[in-house]
Design an enzyme around this catalytic site. Sequence first.
Site: not given
Length: 222
Positions: A75, A171, A201
Amino acid sequence: MIFLPGFKSDMTGTKATALRDWCLRRGRAFTRFDYSGHGQSEGNFEDGTVGRWASDAIAVLDQVTQGPQILVGSSMGGWMALLVARARPARIAALVGIAAAPDFTEDLMWASYGEDVREILRRDGVYYEPSDYGEPYAISMRLIEEARDHLVLRAPLELPFPVRLIQGMRDPDVPWRTALRLAEHVSGDDVEVILVKGGDHRLSEPADIARLEAVLDALPGG
């Protein structure tokens, strides 16, 4: 290998632990850390900025590790990995992004905020954004503004090493087309995007970890 965790995440998660075990099985050094204001590190999360967290990551590379490193960023950690790689390209052997979120403060936060939220940020300096992962995120105007000095998707990215981007298509936080946009910005040819149709995610289920390990095993010298 260095693992770079995500926004308000830390070094104790499933992916970090799995990568530690992968490195142990192969006799490789593994480094994981918490940015300032995250996990076990000192500081307040609200005082953090993209530049400060990137400086943390570069300091870890410079002061803790030796030799070429594989950067694995999850991320926001994907953005941090890109900033580290841009600052120290000679130290990087490969870069792996897991739901990488470069420029998210501008393209996924600021761009999506209505005028009401923007006014809160201008007036109060902070907006408490609801999160599916726990307590609300304290998003500061300083975070948004300072991050504009570190955007990476506005010009070609010189990454002269293998780049692998794993992205879930379900996601809710990072649109899967972000991975394609990032791949387009990388100037090198050794770039692969792995889209996981049912992936979320976190990408931390057993099948996701197995996929990540297979990607690492397939890297040159893996």
